[in-house]
Design a protein around this motif. Structure first.
Motif, PDB file in Angstrom:
ATOM      1  N   ASP A  65      -3.172  -2.169  -8.649  1.00  0.00           N
ATOM      2  CA  ASP A  65      -4.328  -2.706  -8.943  1.00  0.00           C
ATOM      3  C   ASP A  65      -5.403  -1.742  -8.183  1.00  0.00           C
ATOM      4  OD1 ASP A  65      -3.297  -5.454  -9.419  1.00  0.00           O
ATOM      5  OD2 ASP A  65      -2.920  -5.542  -7.330  1.00  0.00           O
ATOM      6  N   ASP A  66      -5.377  -0.965  -7.435  1.00  0.00           N
ATOM      7  CA  ASP A  66      -6.250  -0.169  -6.838  1.00  0.00           C
ATOM      8  C   ASP A  66      -5.705   1.115  -6.841  1.00  0.00           C
ATOM      9  OD1 ASP A  66      -8.509  -2.074  -6.290  1.00  0.00           O
ATOM     10  OD2 ASP A  66      -6.975  -2.815  -5.108  1.00  0.00           O
ATOM     11  N   ILE A  67      -6.719   2.210  -7.034  1.00  0.00           N
ATOM     12  CA  ILE A  67      -6.190   3.710  -7.159  1.00  0.00           C
ATOM     13  C   ILE A  67      -7.272   4.642  -6.746  1.00  0.00           C
ATOM     14  CG2 ILE A  67      -6.624   4.013  -9.551  1.00  0.00           C
ATOM     15  CD1 ILE A  67      -4.736   6.125  -9.764  1.00  0.00           C
ATOM     16  N   ALA A  68      -7.035   5.295  -5.552  1.00  0.00           N
ATOM     17  CA  ALA A  68      -8.404   6.267  -5.061  1.00  0.00           C
ATOM     18  C   ALA A  68      -7.716   7.597  -4.566  1.00  0.00           C
ATOM     19  CB  ALA A  68      -8.948   5.583  -3.892  1.00  0.00           C
ATOM     20  N   PHE A  69      -8.449   8.674  -4.645  1.00  0.00           N
ATOM     21  CA  PHE A  69      -8.070   9.834  -4.354  1.00  0.00           C
ATOM     22  C   PHE A  69      -8.946  10.316  -2.930  1.00  0.00           C
ATOM     23  CE2 PHE A  69      -6.793   9.809  -8.686  1.00  0.00           C
ATOM     24  CZ  PHE A  69      -5.409  10.589  -8.684  1.00  0.00           C
ATOM     25  N   ASN A  70      -8.664  11.158  -2.344  1.00  0.00           N
ATOM     26  CA  ASN A  70      -9.481  11.829  -1.461  1.00  0.00           C
ATOM     27  C   ASN A  70     -10.332  12.806  -1.945  1.00  0.00           C
ATOM     28  OD1 ASN A  70      -7.387  13.808  -1.673  1.00  0.00           O
ATOM     29  ND2 ASN A  70      -7.226  14.331   0.308  1.00  0.00           N
ATOM     30  N   ALA A  71     -11.387  13.332  -1.395  1.00  0.00           N
ATOM     31  CA  ALA A  71     -12.140  14.101  -1.926  1.00  0.00           C
ATOM     32  C   ALA A  71     -11.625  15.571  -2.741  1.00  0.00           C
ATOM     33  CB  ALA A  71     -13.364  14.591  -1.151  1.00  0.00           C
ATOM     34  N   LYS A  72     -10.670  15.973  -1.954  1.00  0.00           N
ATOM     35  CA  LYS A  72     -10.012  17.232  -2.334  1.00  0.00           C
ATOM     36  C   LYS A  72      -9.113  17.234  -3.857  1.00  0.00           C
ATOM     37  CE  LYS A  72      -6.602  20.701  -0.574  1.00  0.00           C
ATOM     38  NZ  LYS A  72      -6.057  21.325   0.706  1.00  0.00           N
ATOM     39  N   GLY A  73      -8.531  15.965  -3.673  1.00  0.00           N
ATOM     40  CA  GLY A  73      -7.735  15.464  -4.664  1.00  0.00           C
ATOM     41  C   GLY A  73      -6.005  15.883  -4.554  1.00  0.00           C
ATOM     42  N   ASN A  74      -5.681  15.876  -3.296  1.00  0.00           N
ATOM     43  CA  ASN A  74      -4.354  16.207  -2.868  1.00  0.00           C
ATOM     44  C   ASN A  74      -3.606  15.065  -2.217  1.00  0.00           C
ATOM     45  OD1 ASN A  74      -5.654  16.493  -0.426  1.00  0.00           O
ATOM     46  ND2 ASN A  74      -3.934  17.769   0.267  1.00  0.00           N
ATOM     47  N   ARG A  75      -4.168  13.947  -2.267  1.00  0.00           N
ATOM     48  CA  ARG A  75      -3.725  12.612  -1.678  1.00  0.00           C
ATOM     49  C   ARG A  75      -4.271  11.450  -2.579  1.00  0.00           C
ATOM     50  NH1 ARG A  75      -5.887  12.664   3.379  1.00  0.00           N
ATOM     51  NH2 ARG A  75      -7.656  11.192   2.969  1.00  0.00           N
ATOM     52  N   ILE A  76      -3.280  10.576  -2.750  1.00  0.00           N
ATOM     53  CA  ILE A  76      -3.676   9.293  -3.520  1.00  0.00           C
ATOM     54  C   ILE A  76      -3.234   8.173  -2.681  1.00  0.00           C
ATOM     55  CG2 ILE A  76      -1.268   9.396  -4.854  1.00  0.00           C
ATOM     56  CD1 ILE A  76      -2.969   8.473  -7.230  1.00  0.00           C
ATOM     57  N   ARG A  77      -4.100   7.157  -3.049  1.00  0.00           N
ATOM     58  CA  ARG A  77      -3.666   5.822  -2.216  1.00  0.00           C
ATOM     59  C   ARG A  77      -3.679   4.801  -3.273  1.00  0.00           C
ATOM     60  NH1 ARG A  77      -3.087   3.882   2.724  1.00  0.00           N
ATOM     61  NH2 ARG A  77      -3.557   1.774   3.347  1.00  0.00           N
ATOM     62  N   LEU A  78      -2.722   4.017  -3.192  1.00  0.00           N
ATOM     63  CA  LEU A  78      -2.412   2.987  -4.297  1.00  0.00           C
ATOM     64  C   LEU A  78      -2.127   1.578  -3.642  1.00  0.00           C
ATOM     65  CD1 LEU A  78       0.128   5.142  -6.061  1.00  0.00           C
ATOM     66  CD2 LEU A  78      -2.358   4.923  -6.924  1.00  0.00           C
ATOM     67  N   SER A  79      -2.553   0.579  -4.293  1.00  0.00           N
ATOM     68  CA  SER A  79      -2.452  -0.816  -3.650  1.00  0.00           C
ATOM     69  C   SER A  79      -2.091  -1.745  -4.740  1.00  0.00           C
ATOM     70  CB  SER A  79      -3.817  -1.071  -3.147  1.00  0.00           C
ATOM     71  OG  SER A  79      -3.666  -2.393  -2.527  1.00  0.00           O
ATOM     72  N   SER A 112       0.753  -1.269   0.050  1.00  0.00           N
ATOM     73  CA  SER A 112      -0.029  -0.120  -0.090  1.00  0.00           C
ATOM     74  C   SER A 112       1.026   1.137   0.049  1.00  0.00           C
ATOM     75  CB  SER A 112      -0.812   0.075   1.202  1.00  0.00           C
ATOM     76  OG  SER A 112      -1.670  -1.100   1.145  1.00  0.00           O
ATOM     77  N   ILE A 113       0.455   2.241  -0.757  1.00  0.00           N
ATOM     78  CA  ILE A 113       1.401   3.481  -0.929  1.00  0.00           C
ATOM     79  C   ILE A 113       0.047   4.743  -0.641  1.00  0.00           C
ATOM     80  CG2 ILE A 113       2.613   4.828  -2.631  1.00  0.00           C
ATOM     81  CD1 ILE A 113       3.611   2.031  -3.902  1.00  0.00           C
ATOM     82  N   GLU A 114       0.727   5.649  -0.115  1.00  0.00           N
ATOM     83  CA  GLU A 114       0.179   6.749  -0.155  1.00  0.00           C
ATOM     84  C   GLU A 114       1.006   8.025  -0.324  1.00  0.00           C
ATOM     85  OE1 GLU A 114      -3.545   7.293   2.663  1.00  0.00           O
ATOM     86  OE2 GLU A 114      -2.213   8.631   3.823  1.00  0.00           O
ATOM     87  N   VAL A 115       0.483   8.780  -1.153  1.00  0.00           N
ATOM     88  CA  VAL A 115       1.101  10.232  -1.491  1.00  0.00           C
ATOM     89  C   VAL A 115       0.397  11.407  -1.367  1.00  0.00           C
ATOM     90  CG1 VAL A 115       2.506  11.450  -3.158  1.00  0.00           C
ATOM     91  CG2 VAL A 115       2.771   9.064  -3.230  1.00  0.00           C
ATOM     92  N   GLU A 116       0.933  12.297  -0.506  1.00  0.00           N
ATOM     93  CA  GLU A 116       0.047  13.766  -0.176  1.00  0.00           C
ATOM     94  C   GLU A 116       0.780  14.830  -0.455  1.00  0.00           C
ATOM     95  OE1 GLU A 116      -3.159  15.360   3.242  1.00  0.00           O
ATOM     96  OE2 GLU A 116      -1.921  13.448   3.588  1.00  0.00           O
ATOM     97  N   ASP A 117       0.061  15.726  -0.931  1.00  0.00           N
ATOM     98  CA  ASP A 117       0.689  17.208  -1.057  1.00  0.00           C
ATOM     99  C   ASP A 117       0.045  18.168  -0.264  1.00  0.00           C
ATOM    100  OD1 ASP A 117      -0.926  18.537  -3.128  1.00  0.00           O
ATOM    101  OD2 ASP A 117      -0.460  16.740  -4.338  1.00  0.00           O
ATOM    102  N   GLN A 118       0.582  19.372  -0.425  1.00  0.00           N
ATOM    103  CA  GLN A 118      -0.086  20.381   0.383  1.00  0.00           C
ATOM    104  C   GLN A 118      -0.797  21.610  -0.522  1.00  0.00           C
ATOM    105  OE1 GLN A 118       3.470  21.956   2.894  1.00  0.00           O
ATOM    106  NE2 GLN A 118       2.576  20.740   4.456  1.00  0.00           N
ATOM    107  N   GLY A 119      -0.905  21.082  -1.745  1.00  0.00           N
ATOM    108  CA  GLY A 119      -1.533  21.815  -2.786  1.00  0.00           C
ATOM    109  C   GLY A 119      -2.867  22.030  -2.740  1.00  0.00           C
TER     110      GLY A 119
END
Length: 241
Positions: A118-132, A80-87
């Protein structure tokens, strides 16, 4: 760059500067190797690289005053991977994950990320992506060929601490079933650590007590050099690929 490791989880915080990506990928690659996920290394590191690029260039405007975070966790059957920015984020629902036209010079970041997981999802704001991504945890050994008291077998991956217990059980079973000579085909082995070396020595010693021994064939140059430095080529047969 700030790094923290908690078990199988790696957490990084870095300035939103493209120059930081290389160090982040190096640390991620090392973390994957420690947790027996190196077999998926190319795909995972490519996905991480593109996710960080998007966070830094598009999310943060390449502004080193902003922070980008990366979380990488290796579980038993997935990464599992999560990348988040402050934009400010973006409207990810309006973005296509399909590759752009071949003549396009940009727009491939998200499609590449999508292809790596296999899986990709964003938070509502779109500044965080979660990958699996599901891991291919195969049985330790395969293609076992028996000919009398000689058995040839091929490890499916590296001979490292994370899989040694499973390997030990399979090797013990072969010895208990009467194998006196084991031939290990190392064509698909890229890494052997100190725990793996210990297992190979113990196996050879058990076979030697029965009048047999262990031989390694199609050994890569790096592993062969390591074994010679440890003088293991004097202990059991070692043939380069």
């Amino acid at each position: 760059m700030a790094a923290r490791v908690e078990g199988a989880r790696l957490q990084l915080r870095m300035p939103a500067a493209v120059a930081c990506i290389e160090d982040a990928c190096r640390l991620a690659r090392e973390h994957l190797a420690r947790h027996d996920a190196a077999q998926e290394g190319f795909t995972l590191i490519l996905g991480i690289r593109e996710a960080l690029l998007n966070a830094m260039l598009h999310g943060s405007g390449n502004d080193p005053a902003k922070v980008v975070s990366l979380m990488l966790e290796v579980e038993s059957d997935r990464v599992s991977i999560e990348v988040e920015d402050q934009g400010p984020g973006f409207d990810w629902q309006a973005r296509s994950l399909e590759p752009p036209a071949p003549e396009a010079v940009s727009g491939r970041g998200l499609p590449i990320v999508h292809s790596c997981f296999d899986d990709i999802a964003f938070n509502a704001k779109g500044n965080r992506i979660r990958l699996s991504k599901r891991l291919r945890r195969n049985a330790a050994m395969s293609e076992i060929t028996r000919q009398g008291e000689t058995v040839q077998l091929t490890p499916r991956g590296d001979i490292v601490a994370a899989v040694v217990q499973e390997l030990r059980q399979e090797l013990k079973t072969l010895v208990d079933e009467g194998a006196r000579h084991l031939v290990l085909d190392c064509a698909g082995v890229d890494m052997v650590d100190s725990v793996g070396i210990g297992l190979l020595i113990a196996t050879h010693n058990s076979l030697k007590a029965r009048g047999g021994g262990l031989a390694l064939i199609r050994v890569g140059d790096d592993i062969a050099s390591l074994f010679k430095a440890m003088r293991l080529d004097k202990h059991f047969e070692l043939l380069r690929g």
